[in-house]
Write an enzyme that holds these catalytic residues in place. Sequence first.
Site, PDB file in Angstrom:
ATOM      1  N   LYS A 184     -32.041 -30.898  -3.208  1.00  0.00           N
ATOM      2  CA  LYS A 184     -31.847 -32.413  -3.244  1.00  0.00           C
ATOM      3  C   LYS A 184     -30.780 -32.742  -4.353  1.00  0.00           C
ATOM      4  O   LYS A 184     -29.612 -32.527  -4.167  1.00  0.00           O
ATOM      5  CB  LYS A 184     -33.232 -33.192  -3.446  1.00  0.00           C
ATOM      6  CG  LYS A 184     -34.158 -32.804  -2.314  1.00  0.00           C
ATOM      7  CD  LYS A 184     -35.056 -33.840  -2.031  1.00  0.00           C
ATOM      8  CE  LYS A 184     -36.064 -33.405  -0.819  1.00  0.00           C
ATOM      9  NZ  LYS A 184     -35.868 -33.963   0.456  1.00  0.00           N
ATOM     10  N   ASP A 230     -42.181 -25.482  -6.801  1.00  0.00           N
ATOM     11  CA  ASP A 230     -41.348 -26.049  -5.791  1.00  0.00           C
ATOM     12  C   ASP A 230     -40.912 -27.641  -6.592  1.00  0.00           C
ATOM     13  O   ASP A 230     -41.372 -28.367  -6.290  1.00  0.00           O
ATOM     14  CB  ASP A 230     -41.939 -26.091  -4.440  1.00  0.00           C
ATOM     15  CG  ASP A 230     -41.024 -26.877  -3.423  1.00  0.00           C
ATOM     16  OD1 ASP A 230     -39.969 -27.455  -3.828  1.00  0.00           O
ATOM     17  OD2 ASP A 230     -41.624 -26.940  -2.175  1.00  0.00           O
ATOM     18  N   TYR A 235     -45.734 -29.567   0.628  1.00  0.00           N
ATOM     19  CA  TYR A 235     -44.952 -29.433   1.812  1.00  0.00           C
ATOM     20  C   TYR A 235     -43.781 -28.276   1.125  1.00  0.00           C
ATOM     21  O   TYR A 235     -43.080 -28.917   0.046  1.00  0.00           O
ATOM     22  CB  TYR A 235     -44.174 -30.625   2.322  1.00  0.00           C
ATOM     23  CG  TYR A 235     -43.270 -30.189   3.513  1.00  0.00           C
ATOM     24  CD1 TYR A 235     -43.660 -29.755   4.881  1.00  0.00           C
ATOM     25  CD2 TYR A 235     -41.859 -30.225   3.241  1.00  0.00           C
ATOM     26  CE1 TYR A 235     -42.786 -29.326   5.631  1.00  0.00           C
ATOM     27  CE2 TYR A 235     -41.105 -30.103   4.234  1.00  0.00           C
ATOM     28  CZ  TYR A 235     -41.190 -29.578   5.330  1.00  0.00           C
ATOM     29  OH  TYR A 235     -40.447 -29.423   6.457  1.00  0.00           O
TER      30      TYR A 235
HETATM   31  N1  HOZ Z   1     -39.196 -33.541   4.912  1.00  0.00           N
HETATM   32  C1  HOZ Z   1     -38.309 -34.247   3.976  1.00  0.00           C
HETATM   33  C2  HOZ Z   1     -39.052 -34.994   3.450  1.00  0.00           C
HETATM   34  N2  HOZ Z   1     -39.962 -34.714   2.680  1.00  0.00           N
HETATM   35  C3  HOZ Z   1     -37.137 -34.853   4.804  1.00  0.00           C
HETATM   36  C4  HOZ Z   1     -37.414 -35.766   6.002  1.00  0.00           C
HETATM   37  C5  HOZ Z   1     -35.918 -35.835   6.664  1.00  0.00           C
HETATM   38  O1  HOZ Z   1     -34.990 -35.792   6.407  1.00  0.00           O
HETATM   39  O2  HOZ Z   1     -36.299 -36.650   7.708  1.00  0.00           O
END
Ligand code: HOZ
Length: 445
Positions: free
Chosen positions: A283, A255, A160
């Site tokens: 992050k 990434d 992702y």
């Molecule tokens: N998609 C992120 C985690 N892989 C963030 C999910 C979130 O903040 O709800």
Amino acid sequence: MTSTPAVSGSRTAVPDAVGPRSAAIMERARALFPGGVNSPVRAYGAVGGEPFVVERGEGARIWDADGREYIDYVLSWGPLVLGHAPPVVLDALRETMQRGTSFGMPSELEVQLGEAIRARMPHLEMLRFVSSGTEATMSLLRLARAYTGRDRVLKFDGCYHGHADSFLVRAGSGVATLGIPGSPGIPRELAALTLTAPLNDLGATAETARKFGGELAAIIVEPVVGNAGFIAPDRDFLPGLRALADETGALLIFDEVMTGYRIALGGAHERFGVTPDLTALGKVIGGGLPVAAYGGRRDLMERVAPSGPVYQAGTLSGNPLAMAAGLATLRSLTPVLHDRISVRAGELVEGLRQVAGRHGVPFSADHAGSMWGFSFRDRPPRSFADAQQADIGLFRRVFHAARARGLSFAPSAYEAAFMSAAHGTREVAETLERFDDALRAAIAA
Ligand code: HOZ
């Protein structure tokens, strides 16, 4: 793509109820936000039931709106490497905000955070701050396309890279969690430019890369995957991608939004000895505030506006509060502290394996630095297909039983977990005890 359907109406969709205040707040939230949330995985679509509403966090723990306490391994999905509300970050924020909250003009804090990052990751010769991982990867792809004059990108099943159009193809995280098709709303012509290959399968990757070689702008990968559960790379995988990028003239993009400052202070470059052309960070570098960055080779980054013609901009990019939180975090995260958190993650993972072993359930768990994960299958997954073969039903039952016992795990089998400096031996021992009890209850259910 094969996917896990969202839970509705099944037996596992009736987990232990959340408290009345959480339930009441979520009811109001559902009238305002799609699914009651501002990011999909939080809605518990994959595990059923209802999310608790967080009221506060301190150290390794969070408390919900009904005063229930949890040892937290979500840690805001990765940023909180020092734990919740670390005094060093709060002090930095307090001090910085006295001088203003945003200027939209250059400030020294940006330079300080940029220099701190480059000191650990010298291959980021130049970088640009943005506010989210999605912005970082999206901007990198634009840069790679502009530099190479090519349009295609190769990504890996289950990885992702944020929600930009070109990346929502066979994607992990919420896309996998909710089992939704990868690309409604995305022009077919654009999605067709995204090629995919199975993780850790160099043969298939080479076949695709060579077939489209002259059209390939970039190969992008999470060096340790955190959005299809936790998946470590095979020893030859990342060097193989480097070689394929060199062979085809594509740029290699790591990434590291999840892995940065987690798998090693210098990221994948330090841990695996492979140097990408471009890197996305997020992050941890924001210490819990919205910060991400992209960077890499100087000759590439100089193509970004205003040095070059590749346009990208952001009102809150380099925001002083966000920079201050990131800087305080990175300055605190010394090699000694990083090692200590990593060792603790290893102890937890080993403890969980032993607990699961005693219960005789198929289980694997692994970590890289302070990033970790578990899966209800005998061997650690090497691909997204492997991750999908885990016992997801057992995951759902364990998730709810663990939550009822005060453990906060991501509500999805397709998300990595994290460890922080605030998780001590006491938290690990309590976690193992609660997990043992939760597993017993889940098996009996
Ligand atoms: N998609 C992120 C985690 N892989 C963030 C999910 C979130 O903040 O709800």
